[in-house]
Design a protein around this motif. Structure first.
Motif, PDB file in Angstrom:
ATOM      1  N   GLY A 175      42.446  19.873  -7.093  1.00 10.29           N
ATOM      2  CA  GLY A 175      43.667  20.053  -7.862  1.00 10.29           C
ATOM      3  C   GLY A 175      44.775  19.122  -7.425  1.00 10.29           C
ATOM      4  N   GLN A 176      44.870  18.873  -6.108  1.00  8.51           N
ATOM      5  CA  GLN A 176      45.890  17.952  -5.595  1.00  8.51           C
ATOM      6  C   GLN A 176      45.585  16.516  -5.991  1.00  8.51           C
ATOM      7  N   CYS A 177      44.295  16.151  -6.045  1.00  9.73           N
ATOM      8  CA  CYS A 177      43.941  14.799  -6.502  1.00  9.73           C
ATOM      9  C   CYS A 177      44.354  14.611  -7.960  1.00  9.73           C
ATOM     10  N   GLN A 178      44.223  15.663  -8.763  1.00  8.06           N
ATOM     11  CA  GLN A 178      44.674  15.552 -10.152  1.00  8.06           C
ATOM     12  C   GLN A 178      46.189  15.366 -10.211  1.00  8.06           C
ATOM     13  N   ARG A 179      46.912  16.037  -9.333  1.00  9.82           N
ATOM     14  CA  ARG A 179      48.364  15.856  -9.256  1.00  9.82           C
ATOM     15  C   ARG A 179      48.715  14.442  -8.793  1.00  9.82           C
ATOM     16  N   LEU A 180      47.923  13.898  -7.890  1.00 11.60           N
ATOM     17  CA  LEU A 180      48.149  12.521  -7.444  1.00 11.60           C
ATOM     18  C   LEU A 180      47.963  11.541  -8.596  1.00 11.60           C
ATOM     19  N   MET A 181      46.946  11.789  -9.429  1.00  5.26           N
ATOM     20  CA  MET A 181      46.727  10.928 -10.587  1.00  5.26           C
ATOM     21  C   MET A 181      47.910  11.002 -11.549  1.00  5.26           C
ATOM     22  N   ILE A 182      48.464  12.198 -11.711  1.00  2.88           N
ATOM     23  CA  ILE A 182      49.633  12.349 -12.584  1.00  2.88           C
ATOM     24  C   ILE A 182      50.817  11.600 -12.001  1.00  2.88           C
ATOM     25  N   ALA A 183      50.999  11.663 -10.673  1.00  2.00           N
ATOM     26  CA  ALA A 183      52.094  10.934 -10.026  1.00  2.00           C
ATOM     27  C   ALA A 183      51.957   9.436 -10.240  1.00  2.00           C
ATOM     28  N   MET A 184      50.736   8.908 -10.112  1.00  2.00           N
ATOM     29  CA  MET A 184      50.512   7.479 -10.339  1.00  2.00           C
ATOM     30  C   MET A 184      50.780   7.105 -11.787  1.00  2.00           C
ATOM     31  N   ALA A 185      50.392   7.998 -12.705  1.00  2.00           N
ATOM     32  CA  ALA A 185      50.632   7.728 -14.125  1.00  2.00           C
ATOM     33  C   ALA A 185      52.130   7.697 -14.430  1.00  2.00           C
TER      34      ALA A 185
END
Length: 332
Positions: free
Chosen positions: A154-164
């Motif tokens: 779930g945190q990796c998905q949040r990291l992807m959102i931050a990069m986006a």
């Protein structure tokens, strides 16, 4: 002259001579949340990968993709690269394969900031920390220098959102962002997407086969089948009175967790092989509403009396919703 944020017209894609997208027409307005639903293999992800020029070189692409009136399909590579991540960002299905496993998270985000916004050094670090806080990564300052494997799914998905978000995009495309996450984390990601859209004003395209998740995020929905849009309308129209037999079938296959136990009604068969499509409606072999004309004539996506668009010769009657459909509407 006013333009939609993104407008796709007659988008077609073929691989090795086999057509997989058959003239997609859709638009996304500023600040809008659009859902794209359908079974795996219907062309949901391919539509946006083609729009952004991210398909392999063997893909033959035709049609028009415009952002605020500016054509992307014929744009030079440098112009397209400025759009990717800058104007339009995409969150891919599997964050573990999208994040570089040997580069620290902080560096991956600051590289995106440098590329799309031209900032570096301590300014980029401070902005990266702000983005990590925004997407709910706890203790962001300490975890700035960790590697992707040191974060949960779930945190990796949040990291992807931050990069986006690093490029401050006008449109965020979320491709199955809750896949393989448990129900609690899924709800958190959906809440985050809603919160970010409200705070930043960016538009969102939410690609999913999870109708419950779509009901929590989107205002308008396109239903895709075999490389075509078969029904399109507001969330209320499609979720309260689906008219296309395929849309109705998707709802009938949703299990209901409350009330009496009943047998699910699955859609028979599978999505057809693109190489085996006939001249008629692609859904006809699986459709209980099929009539003679469905086998040799393909219905066009026409505007109905309530404003929705529908491609069907014999649509479902606008009757009362099924119990499973009612459950989805209550969760929306």
């Amino acid at each position: 002259m006013s333009f939609d944020l993104v407008e796709i017209r007659d988008l077609k894609v073929a691989f090795d001579g086999t057509q997989v997208l058959h003239g997609i027409n859709l638009s996304v307005d500023r600040g809008e949340a659009l859902g794209l639903v359908g079974e795996s293999g219907c062309g949901k992800s391919v539509t946006w990968l083609a729009a952004l020029g991210l398909l392999p070189g063997k893909a033959a692409i035709s049609g028009s993709v415009r952002i605020e009136g500016n054509e992307l399909c014929s744009a030079p590579r440098q112009a397209l690269e400025r759009v990717r991540g800058g104007r339009i960002a995409m969150i891919f299905q599997d964050p573990s394969s999208s994040l570089n496993p040997v580069i620290r998270i902080g560096r991956q985000i600051t590289e995106a900031l440098t590329l799309h916004r031209g900032i570096g050094g301590e300014t980029a670090r401070a902005e990266a920390l702000r983005l990590l806080d925004m997407v709910g990564i706890p203790d962001a300052r300490r975890r700035f220098d960790l590697f992707p494997h040191e974060f949960s799914g779930g945190q990796c998905q949040r990291l992807m959102i931050a990069m986006a978000l690093a490029g401050q995009p006008d449109l965020l495309i979320a491709d199955e962002p809750t896949t393989a996450l448990d129900a609690t984390i899924q709800a958190q990601i959906l809440d985050l997407l809603n919160q970010l859209r409200a705070e930043t004003g960016m538009a969102t395209v939410f690609i999913s086969h999870d109708l419950g998740a779509v009901s929590q995020v989107c205002e308008r929905v396109c239903v895709m089948y075999a490389g075509r849009i078969v029904e399109q309308g507001s969330i209320t129209q499609l979720f309260s009175r689906p008219r296309h037999p395929y849309t109705r079938g998707l709802f009938d296959a949703i299990p209901r967790l409350d009330g009496p136990r009943t047998r699910l009604v699955p859609i028979p068969g599978t999505v057809p092989n693109p190489k085996q499509l006939t001249a008629g409606c692609a859904f006809s072999p699986r459709c209980a509403h099929s009539v003679a004309s469905c086998d040799f004539q393909r219905p066009e996506l026409d505007v109905m009396e309530d404003g929705r668009r529908l491609a069907c010769f014999n649509p479902v009657l606008a009757d009362e919703p099924t119990p499973a459909l009612q459950t989805v509407m209550e969760d929306a």
